[in-house]
Design an enzyme around this catalytic site. Structure first.
Site, PDB file in Angstrom:
ATOM      1  N   GLU A  47       7.887  10.333   0.164  1.00 62.89           N
ATOM      2  CA  GLU A  47       6.458  10.046   0.004  1.00 62.89           C
ATOM      3  C   GLU A  47       5.967   9.114   1.110  1.00 62.89           C
ATOM      4  O   GLU A  47       4.864   9.281   1.625  1.00 62.89           O
ATOM      5  CB  GLU A  47       6.182   9.411  -1.368  1.00 62.89           C
ATOM      6  CG  GLU A  47       6.353  10.372  -2.542  1.00 62.89           C
ATOM      7  CD  GLU A  47       5.370  11.540  -2.506  1.00 62.89           C
ATOM      8  OE1 GLU A  47       4.364  11.471  -1.792  1.00 62.89           O
ATOM      9  OE2 GLU A  47       5.646  12.550  -3.181  1.00 62.89           O
ATOM     10  N   TYR A 130      -0.902   5.559  -5.314  1.00 61.64           N
ATOM     11  CA  TYR A 130      -0.457   6.941  -5.133  1.00 61.64           C
ATOM     12  C   TYR A 130       1.078   7.014  -5.142  1.00 61.64           C
ATOM     13  O   TYR A 130       1.678   7.807  -5.871  1.00 61.64           O
ATOM     14  CB  TYR A 130      -0.999   7.523  -3.811  1.00 61.64           C
ATOM     15  CG  TYR A 130      -0.248   8.771  -3.447  1.00 61.64           C
ATOM     16  CD1 TYR A 130      -0.562   9.980  -4.059  1.00 61.64           C
ATOM     17  CD2 TYR A 130       0.838   8.725  -2.574  1.00 61.64           C
ATOM     18  CE1 TYR A 130       0.174  11.122  -3.799  1.00 61.64           C
ATOM     19  CE2 TYR A 130       1.588   9.854  -2.311  1.00 61.64           C
ATOM     20  CZ  TYR A 130       1.244  11.048  -2.917  1.00 61.64           C
ATOM     21  OH  TYR A 130       1.984  12.163  -2.678  1.00 61.64           O
ATOM     22  N   ASP A 148      -4.242  12.104  -4.079  1.00 57.91           N
ATOM     23  CA  ASP A 148      -4.258  11.959  -2.622  1.00 57.91           C
ATOM     24  C   ASP A 148      -5.310  12.923  -2.092  1.00 57.91           C
ATOM     25  O   ASP A 148      -6.076  13.505  -2.875  1.00 57.91           O
ATOM     26  CB  ASP A 148      -2.863  12.249  -2.033  1.00 57.91           C
ATOM     27  CG  ASP A 148      -2.467  13.721  -2.157  1.00 57.91           C
ATOM     28  OD1 ASP A 148      -3.143  14.472  -2.900  1.00 57.91           O
ATOM     29  OD2 ASP A 148      -1.485  14.126  -1.510  1.00 57.91           O
TER      30      ASP A 148
END
Ligand code: SF4
Length: 377
Positions: A47, A130, A148
Site C-alpha cells: 500500500e 486510507y 482513495d
C-alpha cells in the site's frame, strides 16, 4: 451534495450489487504478489509503495524489498541507507523513511505485529486513514472501507456526484458512503474489488461501462455523464525550479556527493546528491560562489556546462544545469562522500542525481581517451 442517489439504492439491491462486484473480483482480479498473502507487513508495504507509483513499476521493488526484508523485524533493524537504496528510483523517499520508523515502532510497541486497532495503526508514521483501513481490512478482515482516488471515482459515478471530490465536506460524505456500501462479510475483498474496478474498468478518461459488473446501479451511466465525472479540480500551478549542480571530478574519477538533511523536502530527501544551488540567471557564477562558501579554500578548474537535465516532482518542474569541474582533490566535509562517478548506482540516489550522473558520464565518453580536463594549477 450528499450522496442521496447512491444511498437511495434499496438494501436488497445493495446486497445484489455487493455480490456482483465480489464475484467479478474473484473472477477477474489481477494476479499481484501482495494478493497472495495475508501478511499485514507485506500488505502495508504494498500500500505504501502503490501511493504515487503504478502497479507495474511497484512490483519489482516489492519483490526486492520483501526478499531483503521478509518481515517487519528485518526492516526495523536494517540500516536506513540500505532501505533507501532499495527504494531508490521509486521517489517520495519520505515513504521509505516513515516505513522504517513505523517498523521500529511496531517492534518496540506491538511485539513485531502490525497493530489490529485502527487508532494504533493510525498513530504509526506514514499511516493515514486510507492505509490503516486497507491493511486492517485486507489482513485482518476488519469492517473498514477505504477511500482513495479509484474508489472515490467509482462512488461519484454510481451516485452521479458533482463537484470537487477532494473538498473536505464532500470527501467526508464519500467516506460515509464508502463505509455504508462496504460488504461487511468480506471487507478485504470488497475494498480491493472497488479499487480494482476503479483501476481497470471505471477508469478516469473512458470508463468501460459495458464490462462493468455494477453498471445497472450507476446513475452517471444512466445520465450519460460517466466520463465527465468526477469533475476536475483546479490543479496546483506548476512551479519552475532552476538549479545548478556541481559534478566535481578528481584525477581518480571520483566525485563528491553530500546528503540532504531531514526536513529539506522530498526533492532529494536523505539521499546522496551532487552539491547544488537554486539559481536565477547566472548559474555558473552562483554555483561557484556556493561552492566556495560551502567548501572554503576549494580549488577547482573551469566550470564546464553539461546538457541541461529536466525532472518533475509533483508540482515542481526542475531544470538543472550541471557543471563538470575538474579538481586535484575533492573537498572533505562532514556529510560528504567521495565515490567513483561510474559507481553511483550502488548508492541510494534519487532519479534526479542519477540523471545528472548519466549526463556527466555521457559527456566524458565523448572526450578523447587522454584528454586533459581543465584542472586548477
Ligand atoms: Fe463506472 Fe461505468 Fe461502472 Fe458506472 S457503469 S461504475 S461509470 S464503469
Amino acid at each position: 451534495m450528499p450522496l442521496v442517489s447512491l444511498l437511495a439504492i434499496p438494501p436488497a439491491e445493495r446486497n445484489k450489487l455487493r455480490r456482483d462486484l465480489l464475484a467479478w473480483f474473484a473472477a477477474r482480479k489481477r494476479n499481484l504478489p501482495w494478493r497472495r498473502t495475508k501478511d499485514p507487513y507485506r500488505i502495508w508495504l504494498s500500500e505504501i509503495m502503490l501511493q504515487q507509483t503504478r502497479v507495474a513499476a511497484a512490483i519489482p521493488y516489492y519483490m526486492r524489498f520483501t526478499a531483503k526484508f521478509p518481515a517487519v523485524k528485518a526492516l526495523a533493524r536494517a540500516r536506513t541507507q540500505t532501505v533507501l537504496g532499495l527504494w531508490a528510483g521509486l521517489g517520495y523517499y519520505s515513504r521509505a523513511k516513515n516505513l522504517q520508523r513505523a517498523a521500529r515502532e511496531i517492534v518496540a510497541l506491538h511485539g513485531g505485529e502490525f497493530p489490529r486497532e485502527y487508532e494504533q495503526a493510525l498513530a504509526l508514521p506514514g499511516v493515514g486513514r486510507y492505509t490503516a483501513a486497507a491493511v486492517l481490512s485486507i489482513a485482518y478482515e476488519q469492517p473498514l472501507a477505504v477511500l482513495d482516488g479509484n474508489v472515490a471515482r467509482v462512488l461519484a459515478r454510481l451516485g452521479a456526484v458533482r463537484g470537487d471530490l477532494r473538498a473536505p465536506v464532500r470527501w467526508r460524505s464519500m467516506e460515509a458512503a464508502a463505509q455504508d456500501l462496504l460488504a461487511r462479510q468480506a471487507p478485504g475483498d470488497w475494498n480491493q474489488a472497488m479499487m480494482e474496478l476503479g483501476a481497470t474498468v471505471c477508469t478516469p478518461k473512458s470508463p468501460s461501462c459495458q464490462e462493468c459488473p455494477i453498471s445497472r446501479w450507476c446513475q452517471a451511466r444512466k445520465l450519460g455523464i460517466a466520463a465527465a465525472l468526477p469533475e476536475t479540480r483546479k490543479k496546483r500551478e506548476t512551479v519552475k525550479v532552476t538549479l545548478a549542480a556541481a559534478v566535481l571530478l578528481d584525477p581518480r574519477g571520483q566525485t563528491l556527493l553530500l546528503r540532504q538533511a531531514d526536513g529539506d523536502g522530498d526533492l532529494f530527501s536523505h539521499m546522496w546528491q551532487f552539491p547544488a544551488v537554486e539559481t536565477s540567471e547566472a548559474a555558473a557564477s552562483e554555483l561557484s560562489r556556493h561552492l566556495h562558501s560551502k567548501f572554503a579554500g576549494m580549488a577547482g578548474g573551469v566550470l564546464q556546462p553539461l546538457k541541461t537535465v529536466r525532472h518533475a516532482v509533483t508540482f515542481r518542474n526542475i531544470h538543472i544545469q550541471p557543471f563538470l569541474i575538474a579538481v586535484e582533490k575533492l573537498p572533505r566535509l562532514t556529510g560528504t562522500r567521495a565515490v567513483l562517478l561510474r559507481g553511483l548506482g550502488k548508492l541510494p540516489i534519487s532519479n534526479l542525481t542519477r540523471k545528472i550522473a548519466v549526463t556527466a558520464l555521457a559527456h566524458l565518453s565523448t572526450l578523447p581517451e587522454n584528454a586533459a580536463l581543465d584542472r586548477p594549477v
